[in-house]
Motif scaffolding. Structure first.
Motif, PDB file in Angstrom:
ATOM      1  N   ALA A 197      -0.539   3.790  10.113  1.00 24.49           N
ATOM      2  CA  ALA A 197      -0.063   5.224   9.789  1.00 24.49           C
ATOM      3  C   ALA A 197       0.937   5.101   8.745  1.00 24.49           C
ATOM      4  O   ALA A 197       1.223   5.824   7.628  1.00 24.49           O
ATOM      5  CB  ALA A 197       0.548   5.843  11.076  1.00 24.49           C
ATOM      6  N   LEU A 198       2.021   4.155   8.919  1.00 23.04           N
ATOM      7  CA  LEU A 198       2.974   3.996   7.846  1.00 23.04           C
ATOM      8  C   LEU A 198       2.656   3.447   6.669  1.00 23.04           C
ATOM      9  O   LEU A 198       2.825   4.027   5.436  1.00 23.04           O
ATOM     10  CB  LEU A 198       4.396   3.183   8.403  1.00 23.04           C
ATOM     11  N   GLY A 199       1.688   2.528   6.647  1.00 23.37           N
ATOM     12  CA  GLY A 199       1.058   1.757   5.612  1.00 23.37           C
ATOM     13  C   GLY A 199       0.316   3.055   4.732  1.00 23.37           C
ATOM     14  O   GLY A 199       0.398   2.958   3.316  1.00 23.37           O
ATOM     15  N   TRP A 200      -0.464   3.682   5.249  1.00 23.44           N
ATOM     16  CA  TRP A 200      -1.042   4.847   4.284  1.00 23.44           C
ATOM     17  C   TRP A 200      -0.140   5.717   3.559  1.00 23.44           C
ATOM     18  O   TRP A 200      -0.345   6.038   2.430  1.00 23.44           O
ATOM     19  CB  TRP A 200      -2.267   5.367   4.919  1.00 23.44           C
ATOM     20  N   LYS A 201       1.075   6.064   4.246  1.00 23.04           N
ATOM     21  CA  LYS A 201       1.924   6.969   3.936  1.00 23.04           C
ATOM     22  C   LYS A 201       2.567   6.494   2.550  1.00 23.04           C
ATOM     23  O   LYS A 201       2.899   6.991   1.428  1.00 23.04           O
ATOM     24  CB  LYS A 201       2.872   7.477   4.712  1.00 23.04           C
ATOM     25  N   VAL A 202       2.847   5.219   2.797  1.00 21.25           N
ATOM     26  CA  VAL A 202       3.699   4.349   1.563  1.00 21.25           C
ATOM     27  C   VAL A 202       2.516   4.258   0.547  1.00 21.25           C
ATOM     28  O   VAL A 202       2.982   4.464  -0.705  1.00 21.25           O
ATOM     29  CB  VAL A 202       4.120   2.897   2.080  1.00 21.25           C
ATOM     30  N   SER A 203       1.539   3.787   0.868  1.00 21.50           N
ATOM     31  CA  SER A 203       0.564   3.606  -0.297  1.00 21.50           C
ATOM     32  C   SER A 203       0.434   4.855  -1.161  1.00 21.50           C
ATOM     33  O   SER A 203       0.370   4.952  -2.223  1.00 21.50           O
ATOM     34  CB  SER A 203      -0.847   3.043   0.176  1.00 21.50           C
ATOM     35  N   LEU A 204       0.284   6.199  -0.529  1.00 25.42           N
ATOM     36  CA  LEU A 204       0.121   7.351  -1.068  1.00 25.42           C
ATOM     37  C   LEU A 204       1.429   7.688  -2.055  1.00 25.42           C
ATOM     38  O   LEU A 204       1.148   7.991  -2.881  1.00 25.42           O
ATOM     39  CB  LEU A 204      -0.108   8.542  -0.212  1.00 25.42           C
ATOM     40  N   VAL A 205       2.422   7.243  -1.382  1.00 27.55           N
ATOM     41  CA  VAL A 205       3.745   7.524  -2.274  1.00 27.55           C
ATOM     42  C   VAL A 205       3.736   6.700  -3.502  1.00 27.55           C
ATOM     43  O   VAL A 205       4.122   7.316  -4.691  1.00 27.55           O
ATOM     44  CB  VAL A 205       4.973   7.449  -1.274  1.00 27.55           C
ATOM     45  N   CYS A 206       3.511   5.550  -3.379  1.00 28.29           N
ATOM     46  CA  CYS A 206       3.418   4.441  -4.421  1.00 28.29           C
ATOM     47  C   CYS A 206       2.269   4.802  -5.628  1.00 28.29           C
ATOM     48  O   CYS A 206       2.631   4.786  -6.748  1.00 28.29           O
ATOM     49  CB  CYS A 206       2.960   3.203  -4.102  1.00 28.29           C
ATOM     50  N   LEU A 218       1.253   8.088  -6.087  1.00 33.72           N
ATOM     51  CA  LEU A 218       2.052   9.383  -6.869  1.00 33.72           C
ATOM     52  C   LEU A 218       3.001   9.112  -7.804  1.00 33.72           C
ATOM     53  O   LEU A 218       2.964   9.382  -9.010  1.00 33.72           O
ATOM     54  CB  LEU A 218       2.357  10.148  -5.912  1.00 33.72           C
ATOM     55  N   ILE A 219       3.866   7.855  -7.340  1.00 33.34           N
ATOM     56  CA  ILE A 219       4.753   7.458  -8.414  1.00 33.34           C
ATOM     57  C   ILE A 219       4.116   6.710  -9.645  1.00 33.34           C
ATOM     58  O   ILE A 219       4.287   7.014 -10.914  1.00 33.34           O
ATOM     59  CB  ILE A 219       5.719   6.396  -7.729  1.00 33.34           C
ATOM     60  N   LEU A 220       2.803   5.981  -9.260  1.00 34.96           N
ATOM     61  CA  LEU A 220       2.255   5.191 -10.490  1.00 34.96           C
ATOM     62  C   LEU A 220       1.563   6.323 -11.197  1.00 34.96           C
ATOM     63  O   LEU A 220       1.795   6.253 -12.507  1.00 34.96           O
ATOM     64  CB  LEU A 220       1.302   4.299  -9.981  1.00 34.96           C
ATOM     65  N   LEU A 221       1.055   7.410 -10.764  1.00 30.51           N
ATOM     66  CA  LEU A 221       0.546   8.588 -11.520  1.00 30.51           C
ATOM     67  C   LEU A 221       1.638   9.334 -12.443  1.00 30.51           C
ATOM     68  O   LEU A 221       1.367   9.474 -13.697  1.00 30.51           O
ATOM     69  CB  LEU A 221      -0.151   9.461 -10.889  1.00 30.51           C
ATOM     70  N   GLY A 222       2.675   9.359 -11.909  1.00 29.79           N
ATOM     71  CA  GLY A 222       4.018  10.108 -12.637  1.00 29.79           C
ATOM     72  C   GLY A 222       4.199   9.281 -13.719  1.00 29.79           C
ATOM     73  O   GLY A 222       4.543   9.675 -14.819  1.00 29.79           O
ATOM     74  N   ALA A 223       4.532   7.835 -13.444  1.00 28.08           N
ATOM     75  CA  ALA A 223       4.785   6.906 -14.726  1.00 28.08           C
ATOM     76  C   ALA A 223       3.954   7.050 -15.626  1.00 28.08           C
ATOM     77  O   ALA A 223       4.182   6.947 -16.678  1.00 28.08           O
ATOM     78  CB  ALA A 223       4.956   5.516 -13.953  1.00 28.08           C
ATOM     79  N   VAL A 224       2.578   6.990 -15.188  1.00 31.54           N
ATOM     80  CA  VAL A 224       1.596   6.823 -16.385  1.00 31.54           C
ATOM     81  C   VAL A 224       1.479   8.314 -17.135  1.00 31.54           C
ATOM     82  O   VAL A 224       1.391   8.305 -18.478  1.00 31.54           O
ATOM     83  CB  VAL A 224      -0.021   6.760 -15.698  1.00 31.54           C
ATOM     84  N   GLN A 225       1.738   9.345 -16.590  1.00 33.47           N
ATOM     85  CA  GLN A 225       1.719  10.651 -17.129  1.00 33.47           C
ATOM     86  C   GLN A 225       3.078  10.650 -18.337  1.00 33.47           C
ATOM     87  O   GLN A 225       2.990  11.212 -19.408  1.00 33.47           O
ATOM     88  CB  GLN A 225       2.087  11.605 -15.955  1.00 33.47           C
TER      89      GLN A 225
END
Length: 140
Positions: free
Chosen positions: A107-116, A118-125
């Motif tokens: 449960a913690l792992g998928w939440k951390v992966s989702l945040v990462c 989103l950060i990657l998409l923001g950085a690409v943007q």
């Protein structure tokens, strides 16, 4: 062991002896109230059991802190047998027992992966920010 000439004999050594009468009496006791498996998945086991008296429903499922037990739809505490195996207290009657596996680390792992992600998409943007003005309609 050394024997003198012309002597012979037998010896029997037992580290443990099974008391068959007690074993079969215990087996008959356990066989009185078996469970009927109704559903089996990777993270869920469900069964129906008809108890002739109040007691403990023992399973050979090892407890690692991620198993949760439900009796008739309500979560109940798990009793450990031998500090390792999962069991639940049942009252006399027919019950639906369900064991669910919930991995807190997953449960913690998928939440951390989702945040990462989103950060990657923001950085690409930010890195490849297109000129949005050329896509907007022009004023005449």
């Amino acid at each position: 062991m050394t024997c003198k000439a012309n002597e012979s004999g037998t010896m029997s050594l037992s580290a443990a002896i099974l008391n068959q009468e007690r074993f079969f009496r215990g087996y008959a006791f356990l066989a009185e109230n078996t469970w009927e498996l109704t559903s089996f998945h990777n993270t869920r086991i469900a069964c129906a059991v008809d108890c002739s008296r109040d007691g403990l429903l023992y399973t050979s499922v090892p407890q690692n802190g991620n198993w949760h037990a439900y009796v008739d739809g309500k979560e109940v505490p798990i009793t450990l047998v031998g500090d390792a195996m999962v069991a639940v207290e049942l009252t006399e009657g027919t019950h639906v027992v369900e064991y669910r596996y919930r991995n807190a680390a997953f449960a913690l792992g998928w939440k951390v992966s989702l945040v990462c992600a989103l950060i990657l998409l923001g950085a690409v943007q930010i890195a490849y920010k297109p000129d949005w003005k050329k896509y907007l309609p022009r004023k005449k």
